[in-house]
Design a protein around this motif. Structure first.
Motif, PDB file in Angstrom:
ATOM      1  N   VAL A 139       0.868  -1.184   0.000  1.00 42.68           N
ATOM      2  CA  VAL A 139       0.000   0.000   0.000  1.00 42.68           C
ATOM      3  C   VAL A 139       0.897   1.224   0.000  1.00 42.68           C
ATOM      4  O   VAL A 139       1.582   1.504   0.993  1.00 42.68           O
ATOM      5  CB  VAL A 139      -0.940   0.002   1.220  1.00 42.68           C
ATOM      6  N   THR A 140       0.909   1.933  -1.121  1.00 45.44           N
ATOM      7  CA  THR A 140       1.847   3.046  -1.286  1.00 45.44           C
ATOM      8  C   THR A 140       1.210   4.408  -1.060  1.00 45.44           C
ATOM      9  O   THR A 140       1.909   5.374  -0.775  1.00 45.44           O
ATOM     10  CB  THR A 140       2.463   3.014  -2.697  1.00 45.44           C
ATOM     11  N   ASP A 141      -0.118   4.496  -1.167  1.00 44.16           N
ATOM     12  CA  ASP A 141      -0.774   5.785  -0.949  1.00 44.16           C
ATOM     13  C   ASP A 141      -0.687   6.144   0.533  1.00 44.16           C
ATOM     14  O   ASP A 141      -1.124   5.361   1.391  1.00 44.16           O
ATOM     15  CB  ASP A 141      -2.233   5.713  -1.383  1.00 44.16           C
ATOM     16  N   PRO A 142      -0.115   7.306   0.870  1.00 45.35           N
ATOM     17  CA  PRO A 142       0.104   7.642   2.288  1.00 45.35           C
ATOM     18  C   PRO A 142      -1.188   7.693   3.109  1.00 45.35           C
ATOM     19  O   PRO A 142      -1.214   7.226   4.242  1.00 45.35           O
ATOM     20  CB  PRO A 142       0.770   9.019   2.227  1.00 45.35           C
TER      21      PRO A 142
ATOM     22  N   MET B 204      -6.919  -7.894  -7.847  1.00 43.86           N
ATOM     23  CA  MET B 204      -6.317  -6.570  -7.937  1.00 43.86           C
ATOM     24  C   MET B 204      -7.364  -5.495  -8.203  1.00 43.86           C
ATOM     25  O   MET B 204      -7.281  -4.380  -7.660  1.00 43.86           O
ATOM     26  CB  MET B 204      -5.255  -6.567  -9.034  1.00 43.86           C
ATOM     27  N   ALA B 205      -8.347  -5.820  -9.015  1.00 39.98           N
ATOM     28  CA  ALA B 205      -9.421  -4.849  -9.254  1.00 39.98           C
ATOM     29  C   ALA B 205     -10.210  -4.619  -7.985  1.00 39.98           C
ATOM     30  O   ALA B 205     -10.616  -3.485  -7.670  1.00 39.98           O
ATOM     31  CB  ALA B 205     -10.319  -5.346 -10.376  1.00 39.98           C
ATOM     32  N   CYS B 206     -10.457  -5.675  -7.228  1.00 41.53           N
ATOM     33  CA  CYS B 206     -11.156  -5.556  -5.947  1.00 41.53           C
ATOM     34  C   CYS B 206     -10.333  -4.694  -4.988  1.00 41.53           C
ATOM     35  O   CYS B 206     -10.873  -3.814  -4.301  1.00 41.53           O
ATOM     36  CB  CYS B 206     -11.395  -6.943  -5.366  1.00 41.53           C
ATOM     37  N   ARG B 207      -9.034  -4.940  -4.960  1.00 38.17           N
ATOM     38  CA  ARG B 207      -8.156  -4.167  -4.081  1.00 38.17           C
ATOM     39  C   ARG B 207      -8.209  -2.679  -4.417  1.00 38.17           C
ATOM     40  O   ARG B 207      -8.207  -1.830  -3.524  1.00 38.17           O
ATOM     41  CB  ARG B 207      -6.734  -4.704  -4.210  1.00 38.17           C
ATOM     42  N   ASN B 208      -8.298  -2.359  -5.682  1.00 40.13           N
ATOM     43  CA  ASN B 208      -8.385  -0.952  -6.086  1.00 40.13           C
ATOM     44  C   ASN B 208      -9.668  -0.310  -5.575  1.00 40.13           C
ATOM     45  O   ASN B 208      -9.683   0.860  -5.161  1.00 40.13           O
ATOM     46  CB  ASN B 208      -8.303  -0.835  -7.614  1.00 40.13           C
ATOM     47  N   VAL B 209     -10.765  -1.075  -5.602  1.00 40.21           N
ATOM     48  CA  VAL B 209     -12.022  -0.557  -5.063  1.00 40.21           C
ATOM     49  C   VAL B 209     -11.867  -0.265  -3.573  1.00 40.21           C
ATOM     50  O   VAL B 209     -12.289   0.793  -3.072  1.00 40.21           O
ATOM     51  CB  VAL B 209     -13.169  -1.570  -5.288  1.00 40.21           C
ATOM     52  N   LEU B 210     -11.259  -1.196  -2.854  1.00 40.09           N
ATOM     53  CA  LEU B 210     -11.068  -1.000  -1.416  1.00 40.09           C
ATOM     54  C   LEU B 210     -10.161   0.180  -1.123  1.00 40.09           C
ATOM     55  O   LEU B 210     -10.438   0.981  -0.208  1.00 40.09           O
ATOM     56  CB  LEU B 210     -10.508  -2.281  -0.792  1.00 40.09           C
ATOM     57  N   LEU B 211      -9.076   0.316  -1.871  1.00 44.74           N
ATOM     58  CA  LEU B 211      -8.151   1.438  -1.656  1.00 44.74           C
ATOM     59  C   LEU B 211      -8.827   2.773  -1.927  1.00 44.74           C
ATOM     60  O   LEU B 211      -8.658   3.741  -1.168  1.00 44.74           O
ATOM     61  CB  LEU B 211      -6.921   1.284  -2.541  1.00 44.74           C
ATOM     62  N   THR B 212      -9.562   2.831  -3.015  1.00 43.42           N
ATOM     63  CA  THR B 212     -10.226   4.088  -3.374  1.00 43.42           C
ATOM     64  C   THR B 212     -11.226   4.502  -2.307  1.00 43.42           C
ATOM     65  O   THR B 212     -11.241   5.653  -1.851  1.00 43.42           O
ATOM     66  CB  THR B 212     -10.941   3.942  -4.730  1.00 43.42           C
ATOM     67  N   THR B 213     -12.077   3.562  -1.886  1.00 38.52           N
ATOM     68  CA  THR B 213     -13.099   3.897  -0.888  1.00 38.52           C
ATOM     69  C   THR B 213     -12.488   4.158   0.482  1.00 38.52           C
ATOM     70  O   THR B 213     -12.976   5.002   1.235  1.00 38.52           O
ATOM     71  CB  THR B 213     -14.152   2.790  -0.804  1.00 38.52           C
ATOM     72  N   LEU B 214     -11.399   3.465   0.809  1.00 35.92           N
ATOM     73  CA  LEU B 214     -10.721   3.733   2.079  1.00 35.92           C
ATOM     74  C   LEU B 214     -10.163   5.146   2.097  1.00 35.92           C
ATOM     75  O   LEU B 214     -10.273   5.853   3.109  1.00 35.92           O
ATOM     76  CB  LEU B 214      -9.610   2.714   2.309  1.00 35.92           C
ATOM     77  N   GLY B 215      -9.579   5.568   0.986  1.00 32.65           N
ATOM     78  CA  GLY B 215      -9.067   6.931   0.920  1.00 32.65           C
ATOM     79  C   GLY B 215     -10.169   7.965   1.065  1.00 32.65           C
ATOM     80  O   GLY B 215      -9.996   8.991   1.746  1.00 32.65           O
ATOM     81  N   GLN B 216     -11.321   7.696   0.439  1.00 32.53           N
ATOM     82  CA  GLN B 216     -12.449   8.611   0.569  1.00 32.53           C
ATOM     83  C   GLN B 216     -12.925   8.675   2.022  1.00 32.53           C
ATOM     84  O   GLN B 216     -13.242   9.756   2.539  1.00 32.53           O
ATOM     85  CB  GLN B 216     -13.598   8.152  -0.331  1.00 32.53           C
ATOM     86  N   ALA B 217     -12.978   7.534   2.679  1.00 36.29           N
ATOM     87  CA  ALA B 217     -13.437   7.503   4.070  1.00 36.29           C
ATOM     88  C   ALA B 217     -12.467   8.234   4.989  1.00 36.29           C
ATOM     89  O   ALA B 217     -12.886   8.992   5.869  1.00 36.29           O
ATOM     90  CB  ALA B 217     -13.605   6.062   4.524  1.00 36.29           C
ATOM     91  N   ALA B 218     -11.169   8.002   4.786  1.00 38.64           N
ATOM     92  CA  ALA B 218     -10.173   8.630   5.645  1.00 38.64           C
ATOM     93  C   ALA B 218     -10.172  10.144   5.504  1.00 38.64           C
ATOM     94  O   ALA B 218      -9.794  10.865   6.435  1.00 38.64           O
ATOM     95  CB  ALA B 218      -8.789   8.073   5.316  1.00 38.64           C
ATOM     96  N   ALA B 219     -10.606  10.633   4.348  1.00 38.38           N
ATOM     97  CA  ALA B 219     -10.610  12.077   4.106  1.00 38.38           C
ATOM     98  C   ALA B 219     -11.806  12.778   4.749  1.00 38.38           C
ATOM     99  O   ALA B 219     -11.820  14.006   4.835  1.00 38.38           O
ATOM    100  CB  ALA B 219     -10.603  12.344   2.601  1.00 38.38           C
ATOM    101  N   GLN B 220     -12.783  12.027   5.196  1.00 38.75           N
ATOM    102  CA  GLN B 220     -13.955  12.655   5.800  1.00 38.75           C
ATOM    103  C   GLN B 220     -13.631  13.170   7.196  1.00 38.75           C
ATOM    104  O   GLN B 220     -12.959  12.503   7.988  1.00 38.75           O
ATOM    105  CB  GLN B 220     -15.124  11.665   5.865  1.00 38.75           C
TER     106      GLN B 220
END
Length: 919
Positions: free
Chosen positions: A713-716, A849-865
């Motif tokens: 997981v490379t996105d900070p 990997m496609a599933c992982r991208n969905v999880l990463l994207t939504t996790l980033g959105q959640a963390a930004a709230q």
């Protein structure tokens, strides 16, 4: 297994003395019911509460110990149990007597110093029940009055026309509309049965006499609840006004409310049909049907079960070749109109379920319609306990109110010997509690006793048939619907500034049940009706409750099961004495025609009716006692409104691989592992550990972490959020304060992230495969989320996630949600074996990997709230206050309020028992 209806001699005895009741619990029976026993506050006391925060004695004295267990359970000891629970022994020691009263010579009401609970001892049966009514009115007169009006669809006229009051009375009127004559018919039917039924009606009449005597004394002495002043029923200066006397039909109205809230099941067939139709439109008939079946999880092999030794009790099973299905044409279903002739403020919309309308009323507007779980139970047999005697920790979750819907009492008299909780207005018997050498409790079972029929409409004058027609076909004849009306009118009062208004509530009824919607099936106009087996029979359960209170009727596990069979509501009943534990599932389970799928609407034709169905009495053939799930001395039982046994098909959606009951099951299994012995303390700790757990964290988060950690997981932002979630999981995945009373959660950021993430996950994982129509239909059958705060419904660019229909600050959480869908789908993506998998992959189309991208994207959105976005605030809490958003609030049913308490997912009334001996 049906108990004899003839009352034993003790049930009608008129002895002049009553010896002290034997108590075989040895001081190891305890209970708790927050906020407190006293539910009566005069006008002066209400005003003092509002000005200075003071409360009458015993109004909130059980709230503190109840709340403290959330932080105190890890260090719990046997001696320390009394710090969190009341002594539930029979009687009151002489030095603990607070007051003694005899409203008539043959009954004495003693109240204890610690809790103010009434201990009622009668020398006659009449006196005992009179005392029960007198004490009930002392403690819950206002609540009893509220709910007899709710049961009649007349809450607004009594308590004010606020939007939530109107919404609530409409929902109950839709579930159980009766004329006064029909309420009386239930009483007459009981009277005709004789035996125990005759005694029960005599008990109820004595109880009413006690209620009405207290109400008269309180009115004359101005000690009645101050809510009568505040709502304009009595003038606070002149005392002009009245308290309407209670009568037998009021008790039936009250029983219909309790039955609708806690003792029914099924009725979701239209929502299920809409999921099926949307799935077939999305994937084609065969593939769509397979998707619908997998989402329904009717008999999921991974579902946690109360009976776990391989027992099978087939009921309401899904047929391979269903007959008589009546799927509505897409887009044709329109809910039945219920409000007519509205004037004034009644023209304001009342059907929304937003937090604002829920808060604007004496009760939550969606008290009945919102899906909310109830009660739990943990029992361990004597073979696995510290001293060889069974242990039970159990109780109902009836919501948090001030005063409570339940009240505590002890009843001792001829043929009655019990202590425990009973619903206000129905407390002539203890409904959940203990006898001399046994204790019992219940959880809502919700098995399918309600069916939806598609009834062809017709006209009697030969005019074209449309969905507006008010006649229907019954066995070839065109009959008019029965029209049931209830007029309600209200005017402004000091407690409710809603402008004056009125309306008429109308329900149409056919021989196939109550009309709930209209539409078309294959182009034919139909009414969709709801047929419930307990409709017009809410009073019948009085017999079973009478037996549970009678030491001559219940004396061991088999006799307990016979008594439970005499209760027609859908409950899971649990029993413990010094030797045995037992379980029995009650309810009037109708026998359906071969091939009928009870999870879908059925054609209204004779071939698909219930066996031996008689619409005149709403009776049918019911499954015999031997076919009801039951057991004696399984190694342990747990229940949290979960699946009862193999083959016992759940009504509706949501009984899959991840269920709230897993939190209990896993903990009890851990206690027994390696030959471990269970004590009252360790079983209480297991219950409370589950009570503060986040189900999503404990049972789904590990799957999410595995998918995310399948590559670096490379996105900070995502990496930081993931580390916080992993740390929280390592810390137990619980929602607990940093220290008692801190009002701050440990692992607060991780909790906030998961709260924000869950609805985004459900949308991101499921919507692309489901499509908008099926996604929306599925949210109508099973809500996405049930967080402690009642929020986090969420929205994404793909569309709005369906609102989470839960009541804020209600405590009960994690009963309903898409936990199993994500768990099964993620495990399939990871390549794990999955029993009863979903019919197709969803997350990333099944690609890891496609599933992982969905999880990463939504996790980033959640963390930004921000906290304020995740917890937007309400009338009780500021935006961003995480602890407050979760808090339990004892919702005021009257003028006195209580403090907020930290969240815990736990029964409202709870017993901890371990009997040391037996008669």
């Amino acid at each position: 297994m049906t108990a004899a209806l003839t009352a034993p001699a003790a049930a009608t005895a008129t002895a002049t003395t009553t010896a002290a009741a034997p108590d075989y619990c040895g001081g190891r029976c305890t209970d708790i019911l927050p906020p407190g026993e006293n539910g009566n506050a005069t006008l002066a006391e209400i005003l003092l509460n509002r000005m200075f925060g003071t409360r009458p004695a015993h109004t909130g004295d059980q709230l503190g110990p109840y709340a403290a267990l959330a932080s105190g359970y890890p260090g719990l000891t046997e001696a320390g149990l009394r710090g969190f629970f009341n002594d539930a022994s029979f009687g009151v020691p002489a030095d603990q007597v607070a007051s003694t009263a005899s409203p008539r010579p043959d009954v004495t009401i003693v109240r204890d110093k610690a809790t103010g609970v009434p201990h009622i001892t009668g020398t006659t049966r009449y006196g005992t029940e009179f005392g029960a009514g007198y004490a009930a009115a002392q403690d819950r007169l206002w609540v009893m009055d509220l709910f007899r009006h709710v049961g009649r669809g007349q809450l607004s006229g009594f308590a004010g026309g606020a939007a939530a009051n109107r919404q609530l009375e409409q929902s109950f009127w839709q579930a159980a509309p009766y004329t006064e004559a029909e309420l009386q018919q239930q009483i007459d039917a009981l009277a005709a049965r004789g035996g125990r039924a005759t005694q029960a009606l005599a008990d109820a009449n004595a109880y009413l006499d006690g209620i009405n005597q207290y109400a008269t004394e309180a009115y004359n002495g101005r000690t009645f609840p101050g809510e009568y002043d505040l709502t304009g029923h009595i003038d606070p200066i002149t005392n002009a006004g009245s308290i309407e006397p209670f009568k037998l039909t009021d008790l039936v109205a009250l029983a219909s409310v309790i039955g609708a809230l806690f003792g029914s099941g099924g009725g979701g067939e239209l929502a299920s049909a809409q999921v099926k139709s949307a799935a077939e439109a999305r994937y084609g008939k065969d593939a769509g049907d397979a998707v619908w079946r997998s989402l329904r999880e009717a008999d999921d092999p991974e579902a946690v079960r109360t009976l776990h030794d391989g027992q099978s009790f087939p009921y309401a099973t899904v047929p391979d070749d269903p007959q008589g299905q009546a799927l509505p044409d897409p887009g044709s279903v329109v809910p039945e109109r219920m409000v007519y002739d509205a004037t004034g403020s009644a023209n304001t919309a009342t059907t929304t379920t937003t937090a604002s309308t829920q808060a604007d009323g004496i009760l939550p507007g969606n008290l009945l319609t919102a899906k909310h779980g109830m009660s739990n139970a943990l029992l361990v047999s004597g073979a696995h306990t510290d001293d060889g005697h069974p242990v039970a920790v159990f109780g109902p979750q009836t919501g948090y109110f001030a005063p409570q819907l339940l009240m505590l009492e002890e009843l001792q008299g001829p043929g009655i010997s019990a202590r425990g909780a009973a619903f206000a207005g129905l407390s002539f018997y203890v409904q959940l509690g203990r006898g001399q050498d046994y204790a019992w409790s219940a959880t809502s079972a919700g098995q399918d006793i309600t069916d939806t029929y598609a009834v062809p409409l017709c006209t009697t004058d030969g005019s074209p048939v449309t969905t507006a027609a008010n006649s229907y076909l019954w066995h070839g004849s065109c009959l008019p619907f029965d029209r049931l009306e209830r007029k309600d009118a209200w005017s402004p009062t000091t407690a409710d500034s809603t402008p004056a208004g009125s309306y008429t509530l109308v329900m149409y009824r056919s021989d196939y049940g109550l009309v709930t919607a209209r539409g078309t099936v294959g182009g034919t106009p139909v009414a969709f009706t709801s047929l419930r087996s307990t409709y017009r029979h809410e009073a019948d359960s009085i017999i079973g409750f009478q037996e549970l209170n009678d030491p001559g009727a219940v004396h061991d596990a088999p006799s307990f099961q016979r008594a439970a069979q005499d209760i027609n509501y859908t409950f899971n009943w649990f029993y413990a004495d010094s030797r045995d534990i037992a379980y029995y599932n009650s309810g009037s389970n109708p026998v359906r025609a071969p091939g009928v799928d009870p999870g879908l609407p059925v054609l209204a034709q004779p071939a698909y009716e219930w066996a031996d169905f008689d619409p005149a009495t709403n009776t049918a053939r019911y499954t015999p006692p031997a076919e009801h799930p039951q057991s004696v001395n399984q190694d342990y039982y747990i229940s949290w409104n979960n699946k009862q046994a193999g083959g016992y098909t759940a009504a509706g959606f949501g009984n899959g691989s991840v269920h709230r009951a897993n939190l209990l099951d896993d903990r009890v299994k851990a206690l027994l592992q390696g030959g471990g012995k269970v004590s009252r303390v360790s079983l209480t700790q297991a219950m409370e550990g589950a009570a503060v757990a986040d189900l999503r964290a404990e049972d789904v988060l590990p799957d999410l972490i595995r998918v995310l950690r399948s590559a670096p997981v490379t996105d900070p932002t995502a990496a930081a959020a993931l580390q916080q979630l992993e740390a929280w999981l390592a810390d137990g995945g619980q929602r607990k304060e940093t220290s008692p009373g801190s009002h701050d959660y440990a692992d607060a950021t991780a909790i906030r992230v998961l709260d924000a993430w869950w609805p985004l996950l459900a949308d991101g994982v499921m919507r692309p495969g489901l499509g908008d129509q099926l996604f929306t239909s599925l949210t109508g059958a099973l809500q996405i989320n049930e967080s402690p705060s009642g929020g986090q419904s969420g929205a994404t660019g793909g569309g709005t996630v369906s609102a989470n229909e839960s009541i804020p600050h209600k405590g009960s959480a994690f009963q309903y949600g898409w936990w199993s869908y994500l768990d099964k789908d993620l495990r399939s993506v990871l390549g794990d074996p999955v029993a009863g998998p979903l019919a197709r992959p969803f997350c990333g189309g099944g690609d890891l990997m496609a599933c992982r991208n969905v999880l990463l994207t939504t996790l980033g959105q959640a963390a930004a709230q921000t906290p304020a976005q995740v917890y937007p605030g309400d009338a009780d809490c500021a935006a961003g206050d995480q602890w407050c958003a979760d808090t339990i609030i004892q919702r005021p049913l009257g003028g006195v309020t209580d403090d907020k308490t930290t969240w815990q997912n736990r029964p409202t009334y709870q017993q901890v028992v371990q009997f040391s001996s037996h008669r």
